[in-house]
Design a protein around this motif. Sequence first.
Motif, PDB file in Angstrom:
ATOM      1  N   ASP A   8      44.774  15.913  13.214  1.00  0.00           N
ATOM      2  CA  ASP A   8      44.779  17.370  12.893  1.00  0.00           C
ATOM      3  C   ASP A   8      43.971  17.436  11.430  1.00  0.00           C
ATOM      4  N   GLY A   9      43.323  18.586  11.415  1.00  0.00           N
ATOM      5  CA  GLY A   9      42.840  18.867  10.020  1.00  0.00           C
ATOM      6  C   GLY A   9      41.551  18.060   9.366  1.00  0.00           C
ATOM      7  N   GLN A  10      40.869  18.763   8.721  1.00  0.00           N
ATOM      8  CA  GLN A  10      39.789  18.041   7.878  1.00  0.00           C
ATOM      9  C   GLN A  10      40.190  17.066   6.838  1.00  0.00           C
ATOM     10  N   ARG A  56      48.771  14.548  11.357  1.00  0.00           N
ATOM     11  CA  ARG A  56      49.435  14.522  12.772  1.00  0.00           C
ATOM     12  C   ARG A  56      48.364  13.803  13.772  1.00  0.00           C
TER      13      ARG A  56
ATOM     14  N   ARG B 232      50.952  27.069  10.067  1.00  0.00           N
ATOM     15  CA  ARG B 232      49.878  26.159   9.468  1.00  0.00           C
ATOM     16  C   ARG B 232      50.694  24.911   9.139  1.00  0.00           C
ATOM     17  N   THR B 233      51.794  24.929   8.537  1.00  0.00           N
ATOM     18  CA  THR B 233      52.427  23.712   8.257  1.00  0.00           C
ATOM     19  C   THR B 233      53.124  23.225   9.118  1.00  0.00           C
ATOM     20  N   GLY B 234      53.553  23.700  10.191  1.00  0.00           N
ATOM     21  CA  GLY B 234      54.308  23.168  11.118  1.00  0.00           C
ATOM     22  C   GLY B 234      55.764  23.257  10.600  1.00  0.00           C
ATOM     23  N   TRP B 236      56.717  22.125   7.812  1.00  0.00           N
ATOM     24  CA  TRP B 236      56.672  20.996   7.025  1.00  0.00           C
ATOM     25  C   TRP B 236      57.339  20.967   5.696  1.00  0.00           C
ATOM     26  N   GLN B 264      41.182  24.740   7.144  1.00  0.00           N
ATOM     27  CA  GLN B 264      41.179  23.661   8.227  1.00  0.00           C
ATOM     28  C   GLN B 264      41.298  22.138   7.887  1.00  0.00           C
ATOM     29  N   SER B 265      41.590  22.059   6.511  1.00  0.00           N
ATOM     30  CA  SER B 265      41.779  20.754   6.225  1.00  0.00           C
ATOM     31  C   SER B 265      43.340  20.232   6.314  1.00  0.00           C
ATOM     32  N   THR B 266      43.522  18.902   6.531  1.00  0.00           N
ATOM     33  CA  THR B 266      44.692  18.312   6.841  1.00  0.00           C
ATOM     34  C   THR B 266      45.762  18.737   5.369  1.00  0.00           C
ATOM     35  N   ALA B 268      48.436  17.844   3.970  1.00  0.00           N
ATOM     36  CA  ALA B 268      49.125  17.109   2.735  1.00  0.00           C
ATOM     37  C   ALA B 268      47.738  16.920   1.958  1.00  0.00           C
TER      38      ALA B 268
END
Lengths: 65, 881
Positions: A8-10, A56, B232-234, B236, B264-266, B268
């Motif tokens: 998930d995510g860029q 994830r 967005r973060t679940g 977390w 849309q980035s990961t 963390a």
Amino acid sequence: MRYEIRVDGQMSETLAKSFPELNHVVLAGQTILFGPVVDEAHLYGLVARCQSLGLRIVEMRRQPE
Amino acid sequence: MVTAEPSRPVTAAAGVDPLGAPYLPGRFAIPARPPTFLRRRRLHRHLDVGRTTPLTMVNGAAGAGKTLLVADWAASLDEPVVWLTSDAGQTPGLFWAYLLEALHHHGVLEPAEVGFPADAHRVDRKLLARLAVALAARERPVVVVLDEYDRVTDPAVSEQVEFVLRHAGRGLHLLLVTRTEPLLPLHRHRAAGTLTEIRNAELAFTPEETVGLLALHGLELSVAAAAALVERTGGWAAGLRLCALAAREADDPEAYLKEFEAGQSTVADYLLGEVLKRQPAETQDLLLRVSVLDRFSPVLANTLTGRLDAEPILDGLRRQNAFVESLGHSWYRLHPLFGEILRSQLEVTRPGLRPLLHRRAARWLRRSGYLPEALAHGAAAGDWEFTAAALVDDLAIGQLFTGLRAEGLADLFSGMAPETTSPAAELVRAARALNHHDLGRGLAHLHHAERTLAAEASDPAAAQLSCALLEAHAARLTGAPGRAEKAARSARHLQGEVPAQLLEQHPELNALLLTHLGTTHLWAGRFQDARAALDAVVASPAGAATALPRQASLSHLALIDYLDGWLDRAERKALAALTETERYGLPPSSGSSVGHLVRAAVAVERDELDEAQSLLDEAAVSAPAGPDDPVTAAGRALTTARLRLAQGDAPAALSAAEPAITADVVSPWERGQAAAIACSAHLAEGRPETAARALLGAPDDQAACAVEAARALLAVGHPGPAIEMLDAVPPEGEAGPAVTVPALLVRAQACDQAGDPATARRILTRALLDARRERLRRPFLEARPWVLRLLATDPQDGLAEGWLLRGALPTTAGPLVVEELSARERDVLARLAQMMSTEEIAADLYVSVNTVKTHLKGIFRKLAVNRRTDAVRRARELGLL
């Protein structure tokens, strides 16, 4: 064996460096890591690395040779 | 609050340190909660409910807030909580050593109660059972938290944890904090209702909790906005915290959060980049540099940055709950999540810096006395010259042979670059080779080190002392007493030149040295010198570091007692040596195989032959890889030969008694015993002349040889010279029954043959009296027909009954059954009487041919015959058929 791991995510370029042995391609909202995986142990290591980077995993599959 | 100097390890004060090295602080401390920590009641309640089950597992992703949740809950309990943060790559021995140390640290257990594992790779089941029993006896259960249990990857550890959990009953409440599913049988716990689980979904922040968390960071947020953030973060925890940090620094926090939600980035990756980017350059630099360390103090961080500002920076980060966690005692670690990302950032932004950082860290850790960590970083830096020197200068070379670190150190140095040829590196190579009994390579490296050391102007005592230890080790392997003595002399001289404190920290060095010296003396037959050295090792304080040399010393003392003829003493010492094994969960070693061999030899003397065989098998199993040292090889050969002789297989005894042992000096007892066995074997086969010749090359002063020589003379009908032969043996004050009784029996026989039955009877009485205490049966069985005839005419007031003769004596003179035949032997005997062949008997009894042969040997031995027809005839005479 070759695998692709979709997370998930860029991912940023820096984060992608955490997987120096794999190539990556960034799609809309997801990143696909792909490349050769030595053995099962390596595969589990990659999964653990994803976890410790807070990534994830959406999908993981073995690619045909 | 934060001190400039790192506090000394917390356990040093407790005085118990099973690893022979100080612990880095923080492992046993409950992590501190930052000011921005949000207590969540629902999770506390779930943990409270969990106390009704023996096992609670908190399982969630990195940064889910597991550790802080459990730490906060644990701190709110009004009873001690044992906290242990697991380390990566821990072997069972290290894991349990740390857990036991944590239990001692909190006063839950007395160190003496359970003992310590001494070997990194295995833990004795009995040690775990003692732990479980000690816990089960508690009135209130002790709460044990194993944090970061996911780093324990050895399945054996989880199996052992399950064992202790199962047997500790209500005395233990175990909390596992882990990122991955542990290898315990969780399905069984779930079915039995003995498991409480708090998993990722439950750990996730709810929108309401998110509002509370952000409020602690000074951010006001509506529940609806928080819900979007949770989406967005679940939910977390780490993501939310970073988010709060980044937003707080932004000009418009609301807008910033909106932007983040839409991104849309990961999570963390983005947040870390954002937060790190907003930190001052010094902070960024510090974080990147300390990423090579598992734990660090401000001083250590300063060493890596070359600046002096680590203390305020780390304290500030701790307060913000950003990147670092406090371990207490002003030690920190990076949040595991960021450690990984920071390390990859370090590689990208400062390529090539990592080895330098490892090197600096290694040097600081070495100066501060944290040797294991210093070695690990030295190795990571590839700085082998430093790493080997650190080990040698700390006098820690003995740790390659004994103690919990042995395996880990061997692994660490297995990667040593071949181009490193400093004396210390050569010493490490020599030690590793000698540990594998690779004498040739060991000596080559050792001599190279010695030459280089001699050429150097300076005189590093620690390296010289290490040389002496390895010299003594080589002397033991080659059976060279002169060499061992020289090494011991130079060690005594050098010990005055090294700091006394180092010697105290490394009791294994002297213990190993003395063990090598003692066993080498033993080989050379200097029992007094050997005893002095070995006794000193046994008298030294017990501990994991010296457990192996103590065990070896006890085993070899047992061997001396056996050779002196004191069976009970020998057995007691051998058992004590093996208890040492169990107490510390030691691996098989040459020390333990000598212990088994002594017990086997004692069993042969007592005619407990099955027992002897199984002990001999155990000795073979516990033998380490590589060739035996001369003492062990001789012990194995002689015991095997004696057992074969007792089983009536003289040819096998003859070939077993001639092992190929290469040693610098001849061992008088080894030669003497071998010759005596050969002589005895030839006599058993009815070849008295060959028997006498077997003694020709034997040393003069061996009592066993004189006794055999007398027996040979007796066999050819010369009782007078036989008695003279026995008279010539110097009286031995030290000798025990196993040495004196055979001589008495031969003398009695000689007197009887010479026509003096009264003296013969008197001497037999003495022999019986001496032998009875030690249950020494073998010499009487060797002289069976004669002893039985004499006993039949004169029962000696029943001196032989109960232990030597089983069952009452028949009144008729003649061959007697000394031992009852077993039921199976009677079966075989009955078929023998029907003229059936071995194969036919085997088929008839549904057993293998070999089993029948074993039974036949037993029958022959008990009936004192050598042939089938004789056995049947004797059995008929005795009314057995």
